[in-house]
Design a protein around this motif. Structure first.
Motif, PDB file in Angstrom:
ATOM      1  N   ASP A  74     -14.061  64.089 -29.293  1.00 40.67           N
ATOM      2  CA  ASP A  74     -13.820  63.144 -30.398  1.00 40.67           C
ATOM      3  C   ASP A  74     -12.440  63.376 -31.005  1.00 40.67           C
ATOM      4  OD1 ASP A  74     -16.372  62.137 -30.130  1.00 40.67           O
ATOM      5  OD2 ASP A  74     -17.210  63.220 -31.845  1.00 40.67           O
ATOM      6  N   ILE A  75     -12.121  64.643 -31.200  1.00 36.19           N
ATOM      7  CA  ILE A  75     -10.822  64.987 -31.815  1.00 36.19           C
ATOM      8  C   ILE A  75      -9.679  64.484 -30.932  1.00 36.19           C
ATOM      9  CG2 ILE A  75      -9.381  66.891 -32.711  1.00 36.19           C
ATOM     10  CD1 ILE A  75     -12.013  66.818 -34.207  1.00 36.19           C
ATOM     11  N   GLU A  76      -9.854  64.635 -29.610  1.00 39.98           N
ATOM     12  CA  GLU A  76      -8.824  64.145 -28.677  1.00 39.98           C
ATOM     13  C   GLU A  76      -8.659  62.636 -28.781  1.00 39.98           C
ATOM     14  OE1 GLU A  76      -9.046  65.306 -24.461  1.00 39.98           O
ATOM     15  OE2 GLU A  76      -9.612  67.304 -25.213  1.00 39.98           O
ATOM     16  N   LEU A  77      -9.801  61.933 -28.829  1.00 37.29           N
ATOM     17  CA  LEU A  77      -9.744  60.467 -28.945  1.00 37.29           C
ATOM     18  C   LEU A  77      -9.046  60.064 -30.240  1.00 37.29           C
ATOM     19  CD1 LEU A  77     -13.365  59.579 -27.774  1.00 37.29           C
ATOM     20  CD2 LEU A  77     -11.255  58.787 -26.687  1.00 37.29           C
ATOM     21  N   LEU A  78      -9.378  60.746 -31.326  1.00 34.55           N
ATOM     22  CA  LEU A  78      -8.761  60.438 -32.623  1.00 34.55           C
ATOM     23  C   LEU A  78      -7.260  60.684 -32.581  1.00 34.55           C
ATOM     24  CD1 LEU A  78     -11.497  62.031 -34.927  1.00 34.55           C
ATOM     25  CD2 LEU A  78     -10.896  59.596 -34.888  1.00 34.55           C
ATOM     26  N   ALA A  79      -6.870  61.784 -31.938  1.00 36.88           N
ATOM     27  CA  ALA A  79      -5.445  62.137 -31.886  1.00 36.88           C
ATOM     28  C   ALA A  79      -4.647  61.099 -31.096  1.00 36.88           C
ATOM     29  CB  ALA A  79      -5.271  63.527 -31.286  1.00 36.88           C
ATOM     30  N   ASP A  80      -5.286  60.462 -30.107  1.00 35.63           N
ATOM     31  CA  ASP A  80      -4.590  59.479 -29.252  1.00 35.63           C
ATOM     32  C   ASP A  80      -4.651  58.048 -29.801  1.00 35.63           C
ATOM     33  OD1 ASP A  80      -3.905  61.434 -27.506  1.00 35.63           O
ATOM     34  OD2 ASP A  80      -5.569  61.070 -26.109  1.00 35.63           O
ATOM     35  N   ALA A  81      -5.375  57.840 -30.894  1.00 28.69           N
ATOM     36  CA  ALA A  81      -5.610  56.466 -31.376  1.00 28.69           C
ATOM     37  C   ALA A  81      -4.366  55.866 -32.026  1.00 28.69           C
ATOM     38  CB  ALA A  81      -6.761  56.474 -32.383  1.00 28.69           C
ATOM     39  N   ASP A  82      -4.219  54.531 -31.886  1.00 27.45           N
ATOM     40  CA  ASP A  82      -3.189  53.817 -32.645  1.00 27.45           C
ATOM     41  C   ASP A  82      -3.648  53.649 -34.090  1.00 27.45           C
ATOM     42  OD1 ASP A  82      -1.702  53.346 -30.303  1.00 27.45           O
ATOM     43  OD2 ASP A  82      -2.926  51.577 -29.841  1.00 27.45           O
TER      44      ASP A  82
END
Ligand SMILES: [Zn+2]
Length: 310
Positions: A74-82
């Motif tokens: 989840d943290i990875e997805l959040l870090a990559d989000a626009d």
């Protein structure tokens, strides 16, 4: 001949910037990568963003947002989000530090709590002391209209060329909310006024109750993670008996053990309380449950409540 080749070469190099600008336009048409927390917000962003967004919801159907802990992926997805969207008002309690960290790292984050004014928010007295603010704002159709507006504004800020498209989706969404509101009002009329008690596992339906004239009782209070004591269950059982309430409701995202304990407590006093069905409170359900999106879930809830209480 050599001259011609040179000319052709020059012509081609002159054209390259044009090709470049075409690729540039294609890049502008790329979708916005949005990462959201709750199913209600994920569904909202999808409806407003349409094919201009790629939405990833961290919480699936039936997941309790009060207790959900973010995973490393989840943290990875959040870090990559626009763009990151969350409900706020302490609903996603386990995300507080994560969002604070991402905010200071410059992530683009919005919270629906930004659009909830002091006048609109419901305060809730918990265990007779702290005043908490009720985070279950998706059940207030007027607040949810503002939420939809915020989402449209956030998306337009990232992709202004699609601004008109987002506005069209927003207009349609608000029209659907008006239609839903009319449906709720119409169905609620089928329940006698003295029977408008909504007993659930936790207090997710405060905004619903305030808007449509229900006395709302949650055994566990505002947060599904707190434990209900036997005293809480006994107090709700007394309320059931005093007011001849015939049905209470399970929530899809909360274990039903307290509700079973309530049914037993009422039976022990010689009364009878039915389970009126499952409500989709803090999480949407699936399409098979007729609760896979905001509008279906709200309608399914209303049908369950009205059929259980009328
Ligand atoms: Zn809740």
């Amino acid at each position: 001949m050599k001259k011609f080749t040179l000319k052709l070469f020059t012509a081609l190099t002159l054209l390259f910037p044009l090709f470049g600008s075409f690729t540039g336009q294609a890049a502008a048409q790329e979708t916005i990568n949005v990462v959201t927390t709750t199913t209600h917000l994920t569904d909202l962003v999808q409806d407003i963003g349409g094919d201009r967004v790629e939405v990833t919801g961290l919480m699936g159907p039936g997941v309790d947002p009060h207790g959900y802990t973010p995973t490393p992926s989840d943290i990875e997805l959040l870090a990559d989000a626009d763009l990151i969207g969350h409900n706020g008002l302490h609903l996603e309690a386990m995300f507080t530090d994560v969002f604070a960290g991402m905010e200071s790292a410059g992530s683009n984050i919005f919270a629906l709590e930004e659009i909830v004014s002091e006048d609109d928010v419901l305060d809730f007295e918990f265990e007779g002391k702290d005043l908490e603010q009720d985070p279950h704002i998706w059940f207030d159709i007027d607040i949810w209209k503002n939420a939809a507006q915020l989402v449209a504004a956030e998306l337009t800020a990232l992709d202004s060329e699609s601004g008109e498209y987002f506005q069209t989706n927003l207009d349609e969404y608000i029209a659907n909310l008006d239609e839903l509101d009319a449906y709720i009002q119409e169905r609620v009329e089928e329940i006698p006024e003295e029977s408008r008690y909504l007993i659930t596992a936790h207090d997710a339906f405060g905004y619903f109750g305030a808007n449509y004239g229900f006395e709302v009782v949650g055994i566990q209070g505002l947060n599904s993670q707190t434990e209900a004591g036997t005293g809480d269950i006994a107090a709700v059982a007394d309320l059931v008996l005093e007011n001849n309430i015939n049905a209470a409701f399970i929530e899809s995202s909360v274990p039903d053990r307290n509700m079973q304990a309530l049914v037993e407590a009422v039976a022990a006093e010689g009364g009878e309380l039915e389970i009126g069905g499952v409500l989709f409170s803090d999480a949407l359900g699936t399409d098979e449950e007729n609760a896979g999106n905001y509008f279906d879930a709200y309608r399914t809830n209303i049908d369950t409540i009205v059929d259980g209480l009328k």
